[in-house]
Design an enzyme around this catalytic site. Structure first.
Site, PDB file in Angstrom:
ATOM      1  N   ASN A  85      -3.386 -52.497 -41.034  1.00  0.00           N
ATOM      2  CA  ASN A  85      -1.938 -52.444 -41.140  1.00  0.00           C
ATOM      3  C   ASN A  85      -1.324 -51.906 -39.847  1.00  0.00           C
ATOM      4  OD1 ASN A  85       0.638 -52.597 -42.344  1.00  0.00           O
ATOM      5  ND2 ASN A  85      -0.196 -51.950 -44.310  1.00  0.00           N
ATOM      6  N   HIS A 115     -15.875 -34.937 -26.891  1.00  0.00           N
ATOM      7  CA  HIS A 115     -15.958 -34.129 -25.672  1.00  0.00           C
ATOM      8  C   HIS A 115     -16.977 -33.021 -25.864  1.00  0.00           C
ATOM      9  CE1 HIS A 115     -12.426 -36.099 -23.985  1.00  0.00           C
ATOM     10  NE2 HIS A 115     -11.973 -36.100 -25.233  1.00  0.00           N
ATOM     11  N   GLY A 142      -3.194 -44.826 -45.573  1.00  0.00           N
ATOM     12  CA  GLY A 142      -2.381 -44.603 -44.383  1.00  0.00           C
ATOM     13  C   GLY A 142      -2.546 -43.215 -43.797  1.00  0.00           C
ATOM     14  N   THR A 165     -14.774 -36.247 -41.541  1.00  0.00           N
ATOM     15  CA  THR A 165     -15.595 -35.561 -40.548  1.00  0.00           C
ATOM     16  C   THR A 165     -17.086 -35.816 -40.722  1.00  0.00           C
ATOM     17  OG1 THR A 165     -15.737 -33.591 -41.936  1.00  0.00           O
ATOM     18  CG2 THR A 165     -13.905 -33.694 -40.357  1.00  0.00           C
ATOM     19  N   ARG A 180     -12.956 -34.501 -48.827  1.00  0.00           N
ATOM     20  CA  ARG A 180     -13.944 -34.067 -49.827  1.00  0.00           C
ATOM     21  C   ARG A 180     -13.939 -35.049 -50.979  1.00  0.00           C
ATOM     22  NH1 ARG A 180     -11.847 -29.035 -48.054  1.00  0.00           N
ATOM     23  NH2 ARG A 180     -13.506 -27.707 -47.270  1.00  0.00           N
TER      24      ARG A 180
END
Length: 193
Positions: A85, A115, A142, A165, A180
């Site tokens: 989208n 990094h 979104g 993550t 989660r």
């Protein structure tokens, strides 16, 4: 034999992003994005041709709504029926592979660039990347952010605004920051009166 900065980047090693070869690749991608993002009224065939020109792989029936942004484009691989989208950002210093039928909401970011954690190494303007793999029939709400090195299993759901993550198993629903697991509930379609 010494590796080029581009070869280091593609191997997931530390590299310098202001290398002339990578700068030229990024400039080509910016030129392509300018044309793609300036053509929202183009026909389906013209849009598909632009996607094939700018991205690493584009399957049949892919839809990418502009604006769309990426680093290089050649590391973006979209299988059949993928839908991205408005306003998606793909930092593709490493491959981003999105499986067939996956739907991605507006403003989603997929970030392969990372990094070094050590300040002295980071001060040398070095970076590296980790690939992102998204399975088939995934729904990403979104504003979600997918971080470097994440794999999302087939049929998973990523809630809007989530920060992913770590890897997400097949058919798992996650939400939040960090994302989660949620207990999924079936939402019934509204009845017509």
């Amino acid at each position: 034999m010494t590796m080029t900065e581009k070869q280091k980047m593609l191997a997931g090693e530390l590299y310098t992003s202001d290398d002339p070869e990578l700068a030229a690749d990024a400039a080509r991608a910016r030129d392509w994005m300018a044309r793609f993002n300036a053509a929202p009224a183009a026909s389906a065939d013209e849009t598909y041709a632009l996607l094939v020109e700018g991205l690493g792989h584009v399957g049949a029936g892919v839809t990418v709504r502009s604006p769309f942004h990426c680093d290089y484009g050649y590391n973006v691989h979209l299988e059949d029926g993928v839908f991205l989208n408005y306003g998606c950002v793909v930092l593709d210093v490493m491959p981003v592979r999105i499986g067939a039928g996956t739907q991605v909401g507006p403003g989603v970011q997929m970030v392969t660039a990372d990094h070094p954690r050590e300040a002295s190494v980071r001060a040398q303007m070095l970076e590296f990347g980790l690939p992102i793999v998204i399975g088939r029939n995934v729904w990403i709400g979104g504003g979600a952010i997918i971080l470097p090195g994440v794999t999302i299993g087939n049929d998973a759901i990523i809630g809007a605004g989530s920060v992913v993550t770590r890897d997400i198993p097949v058919a798992t629903t996650v939400a939040g920051n960090p994302a989660r697991r949620l207990v999924s509930r079936v939402i019934q379609k509204p009845r017509t009166v």
